[in-house]
Each structure stands twice: as C-alpha cells, then as structure tokens.
Scaffold this motif. Structure first.
Motif, PDB file in Angstrom:
ATOM      1  N   ASN A 104       7.456 -10.725   4.410  1.00 30.59           N
ATOM      2  CA  ASN A 104       6.692  -9.868   5.352  1.00 30.59           C
ATOM      3  C   ASN A 104       5.390  -9.105   5.128  1.00 30.59           C
ATOM      4  O   ASN A 104       5.145  -9.026   3.869  1.00 30.59           O
ATOM      5  CB  ASN A 104       7.356  -8.620   5.993  1.00 30.59           C
ATOM      6  CG  ASN A 104       8.683  -9.004   6.795  1.00 30.59           C
ATOM      7  OD1 ASN A 104       8.614 -10.166   7.528  1.00 30.59           O
ATOM      8  ND2 ASN A 104       9.857  -8.389   6.731  1.00 30.59           N
TER       9      ASN A 104
ATOM     10  N   HIS B 243       3.426  -6.112   5.678  1.00 29.49           N
ATOM     11  CA  HIS B 243       3.866  -4.599   6.266  1.00 29.49           C
ATOM     12  C   HIS B 243       2.544  -4.041   6.785  1.00 29.49           C
ATOM     13  O   HIS B 243       2.759  -3.457   7.835  1.00 29.49           O
ATOM     14  CB  HIS B 243       4.260  -3.918   5.020  1.00 29.49           C
ATOM     15  CG  HIS B 243       5.682  -4.750   4.439  1.00 29.49           C
ATOM     16  ND1 HIS B 243       6.840  -4.696   5.143  1.00 29.49           N
ATOM     17  CD2 HIS B 243       5.710  -5.061   3.081  1.00 29.49           C
ATOM     18  CE1 HIS B 243       7.796  -5.555   4.230  1.00 29.49           C
ATOM     19  NE2 HIS B 243       7.015  -5.913   3.254  1.00 29.49           N
TER      20      HIS B 243
ATOM     21  N   THR C 129       5.410  -3.672  10.207  1.00 29.84           N
ATOM     22  CA  THR C 129       6.941  -3.229  10.127  1.00 29.84           C
ATOM     23  C   THR C 129       7.407  -1.874   9.775  1.00 29.84           C
ATOM     24  O   THR C 129       6.404  -1.023   9.461  1.00 29.84           O
ATOM     25  CB  THR C 129       7.544  -3.927   8.767  1.00 29.84           C
ATOM     26  OG1 THR C 129       7.115  -3.467   7.511  1.00 29.84           O
ATOM     27  CG2 THR C 129       7.156  -5.719   8.885  1.00 29.84           C
TER      28      THR C 129
ATOM     29  N   GLU D  88       9.415  -1.059   7.298  1.00 31.75           N
ATOM     30  CA  GLU D  88      10.207  -1.183   6.026  1.00 31.75           C
ATOM     31  C   GLU D  88       9.709  -0.397   4.812  1.00 31.75           C
ATOM     32  O   GLU D  88      10.175   0.107   3.947  1.00 31.75           O
ATOM     33  CB  GLU D  88      10.296  -2.546   5.734  1.00 31.75           C
ATOM     34  CG  GLU D  88      10.859  -3.497   6.446  1.00 31.75           C
ATOM     35  CD  GLU D  88      10.906  -4.968   5.925  1.00 31.75           C
ATOM     36  OE1 GLU D  88      11.001  -4.959   4.663  1.00 31.75           O
ATOM     37  OE2 GLU D  88      11.287  -5.765   6.929  1.00 31.75           O
TER      38      GLU D  88
ATOM     39  N   SER E 192       1.897  -6.549   1.453  1.00 31.34           N
ATOM     40  CA  SER E 192       2.783  -7.644   1.805  1.00 31.34           C
ATOM     41  C   SER E 192       3.906  -7.666   0.784  1.00 31.34           C
ATOM     42  O   SER E 192       3.888  -6.873  -0.305  1.00 31.34           O
ATOM     43  CB  SER E 192       2.420  -8.961   2.069  1.00 31.34           C
ATOM     44  OG  SER E 192       2.060  -9.554   0.719  1.00 31.34           O
TER      45      SER E 192
ATOM     46  N   ALA F  73       5.355 -13.243  -0.161  1.00 33.10           N
ATOM     47  CA  ALA F  73       4.371 -13.801   1.038  1.00 33.10           C
ATOM     48  C   ALA F  73       3.595 -14.477   0.299  1.00 33.10           C
ATOM     49  O   ALA F  73       3.129 -14.511  -0.789  1.00 33.10           O
ATOM     50  CB  ALA F  73       3.669 -12.681   1.548  1.00 33.10           C
TER      51      ALA F  73
ATOM     52  N   GLU G 174       0.160 -12.695  12.909  1.00 33.42           N
ATOM     53  CA  GLU G 174       1.394 -13.459  13.308  1.00 33.42           C
ATOM     54  C   GLU G 174       0.996 -14.903  13.435  1.00 33.42           C
ATOM     55  O   GLU G 174       1.835 -15.860  13.558  1.00 33.42           O
ATOM     56  CB  GLU G 174       1.942 -13.001  14.798  1.00 33.42           C
ATOM     57  CG  GLU G 174       2.500 -11.584  14.790  1.00 33.42           C
ATOM     58  CD  GLU G 174       2.706 -10.999  16.036  1.00 33.42           C
ATOM     59  OE1 GLU G 174       2.593 -11.886  17.003  1.00 33.42           O
ATOM     60  OE2 GLU G 174       3.101  -9.722  16.365  1.00 33.42           O
TER      61      GLU G 174
END
Length: 250
Positions: A2, A4, A22, A24, A75, A79, A125
C-alpha cells in the motif's frame, strides 16, 4: 504493497499538505515533519546529497524535491519504487499547475482544496492511466485468465514499466520478486532485456519477458508461472506465443 500517506513540505520544514490513503499507519504530522526536516538537514550538510529514499520498519519514505518544496510518499517497503516515483512526479506536476504562484503559500498555511484532493487520489490509484487503456487492459486480463483456465499456465502478471500492476494471479512472493526485477532492469539500464527465467524450490518455473507494443509509449513486463511438469522448452515456446498474442491485442 500500500501507499499510506502523502505530504508536501516547504524546505523550511513546514507541512502545507498531508493526506492519508489508508488507516494502517498512525502518526502525528506535527512530529513527523520535524523528523523530515532533521533528516534533510543531515543529508545536505553531512553527506552533501539529497535524500531520495528512507526505509525503516517495513515502511518506505520516498522524496521528490522541486523548487522550494519536498514531496513525500509513505508506502510499504514492498511497494514498487517505480510506481511510487511516477506518482510523486505526477502529483508534483499538478501541484505547480494548480498553484502556479507558490510564493503566496506561507509556512503556516495548510492547503485545503477538494479538487486537488481528488486529483491526488486519482493519481495514487492510477485511475487515469487505467481508464485511458481500459479496453486494452481488459483484453490482456481476459487473455491470461483464459490461459489459466486452459491449464497452459498456473499464474501470470502484467506489469507496466512504471510499476503499475495491471493484472496478477501470482503468489505474493513471486509478484514482489517480479516487481523487484522490473526495478533492477531500470536501475541497470536493461529494461529491454528480452527474457529471464528461474525455477522455484518446488520445481515450478517463472518466465518473464519485456513486451514492446509499437503504438504505445508505456510497455509491459509479462510474467508467467508454469507447473513443475512443463518442460523448459515448452514453457519458453508458450512465453513467446503469449507475448505475440499480447502485442496483437488491439
């Protein structure tokens, strides 16, 4: 794998924009930005080089310095660095287009702009790139799904040369290794190296091939996973067959 968070800092250390993708990673932006400032000061004064990547605890900070601003993406360390770097470049470009008079941005100012937020989300994205090539990508995905259904391969991936994962049915460890291969190809100037092959401990075979589509700027790395019982020669023949099928997808 991901991404982040994203930050824009002025070289003074002030954070003028931050956005989470995110939930996280829990951090205090007022604590993390002085850390960036200290790291950059050390990098410039002690080793006389700009900091580009910093990894710690399974996370990776990637930095892009343009004019008086520092663009940062946080990230997972797994990634793709290629994908992260292209995200930073694109976001920096739209930032300067959106805010051309950067001298008006004060250290204490925090940018709040919904349109810019949406543009950042879209870039992270990869929506715009996927939308532009949706017809081609759908054909590629269907091709590889058919090959798996016909038991010609047991897994596959299509990676854009910017690190974007177009499709993958590979086990995660093989996908990560393939992304790393793509990064190494770029770092060593061997992007167009025709093909690579290695065997796994259980006898399965992984073949990868650089596929150049004449009418596209961005090309692809296709990765095929074969069963241990497939002879090397047959796997190589299938690799070339699939690469030709990919090139002919219009």
């Amino acid at each position: 794998m991901n991404i982040h968070s994203f930050f824009i800092l002025k070289k003074s250390g002030a954070c003028i924009y931050n956005k989470n993708f995110t939930n996280e990673i829990d951090y205090n932006v007022n604590l993390i930005t002085p850390f960036f400032s200290a790291i950059f000061s050390f990098s410039e004064k002690i080793i006389s080089r700009d900091l580009e990547v910093l990894e710690m605890g399974g996370l990776r900070f990637v930095f892009e310095i343009k004019d008086d601003f520092i663009f940062v993406l946080l990230s997972d360390s797994t990634a793709s660095i290629l994908f992260v770097n292209t995200r930073l470049d694109k976001i920096a470009d739209i930032f300067f287009k959106k805010f051309p008079d950067t001298e008006k941005i004060q250290d204490y100012q925090e940018i709040e702009d919904k349109e810019f937020d949406q543009m950042v989300d879209s870039i992270i994205e990869g929506e715009e790139e996927i939308f532009k090539e949706r017809a081609l990508y759908d054909k590629m995905i269907n091709l590889f799904k058919d090959l798996i259904f016909q038991n010609e391969i047991i897994g596959a991936a299509v990676l854009a040369t910017n690190g974007n994962i177009i499709y993958s049915s590979l086990p995660n460890e093989i996908l990560l290794r393939s992304l790393k291969e793509l990064e190494i190809r770029f770092m060593t100037g061997a992007v167009e190296l025709p093909e690579l092959f290695y065997s796994l401990d259980d006898g399965r075979k992984v073949f990868s091939k650089y596929v150049k589509i004449p009418w596209k700027i961005d090309n692809f790395l296709i990765v095929l996973l074969f069963d241990k019982n497939v002879p090397l020669g047959m796997a190589e023949i299938n690799l070339h067959k699939v690469s030709k099928q990919t090139i002919n997808l219009i």
